[in-house]
Design a protein around this motif. Sequence first.
Motif, short mmCIF file in Angstrom:
data_model
loop_
_atom_site.label_atom_id
_atom_site.label_comp_id
_atom_site.label_asym_id
_atom_site.label_seq_id
_atom_site.Cartn_x
_atom_site.Cartn_y
_atom_site.Cartn_z
N GLU A 142 18.19 -13.33 1.51
CA GLU A 142 19.59 -13.79 2.66
C GLU A 142 20.55 -12.72 3.41
N SER A 149 13.83 -13.63 13.50
CA SER A 149 14.65 -12.45 12.83
C SER A 149 14.31 -11.04 12.62
N GLU A 170 13.09 -7.90 10.10
CA GLU A 170 13.60 -7.79 8.35
C GLU A 170 14.17 -6.08 8.02
N GLY A 192 18.49 -9.29 9.90
CA GLY A 192 17.87 -11.07 10.08
C GLY A 192 17.82 -11.55 11.51
N ASN A 193 19.00 -12.84 11.56
CA ASN A 193 19.19 -13.20 12.62
C ASN A 193 19.87 -12.93 12.93
#
Length: 178
Positions: free
Chosen positions: A61, A146, A148, A168-169
Motif C-alpha cells: 500500500e 491503480s 503499479e 497507486g490511486n
Amino acid sequence: MKNVLMTAMVALAFVAAPSLNAQDFKVDKSPMDQAAFPTSYKEANKDIKVTYSRPQLKGRELSKLAPEGKVWRLGANEAVEVTLYKDMKLGTTPVKAGTYTMYAMPNGKEWTVILSSDLNVWGSYFYKPENDVARITVPVTMEDESIEYFGMEFTPEDKGAHLHMAWGNARVEVPFYN
C-alpha cells in the motif's frame, strides 16, 4: 617481440578477469527515469528536468511506503533531483536556476512538496528542513485506476508546466511557472 608479449598479456588479462554471467548481472528493480519540459525530444532548450527512480507497489500500500506526516523521497533509491534551467516559481515562490532535491510529505488529501538545496541524497534519511528552498501544498486526487509503477510527467500550462505524479490511486499536480 613487444607485440607478442603485449598480445600474451592482454589474453592473460581476459582469462584471469572474472566472468559475469547473465544470471549474476544485477538489474535495479526501481530503474531510474526522467521527465523534462518541454516534453518533445526535438526541443533541446528545456526549462526543467526531474530525475527519479520508479518503484513498484508489488501488492504493498502506498500509505505504508509513503506514510502520512513523514518526509518521503518521491520514488525509490536516491531522492528526486529537479534541475531548473532558468529561474522559475514553485507555485508562487521564486526559485533560482539550479539543481535541487525534491521531497513530499503526504497528509491525507494534500501533499506538501519540498525543494531542498541538499544534493546527492539517498532516500529522505538525511532530510534537513533548514535547507528548504521552497514548499507548496497541493491537493491529492484519488482515482479508481491503480498505477503499479511510480511515475512523473509534465504538461504545459499557461506560463509554465505542471509536474504530474502518480502511484497507486494517488495523483498529484505540482505547478512550476516561468
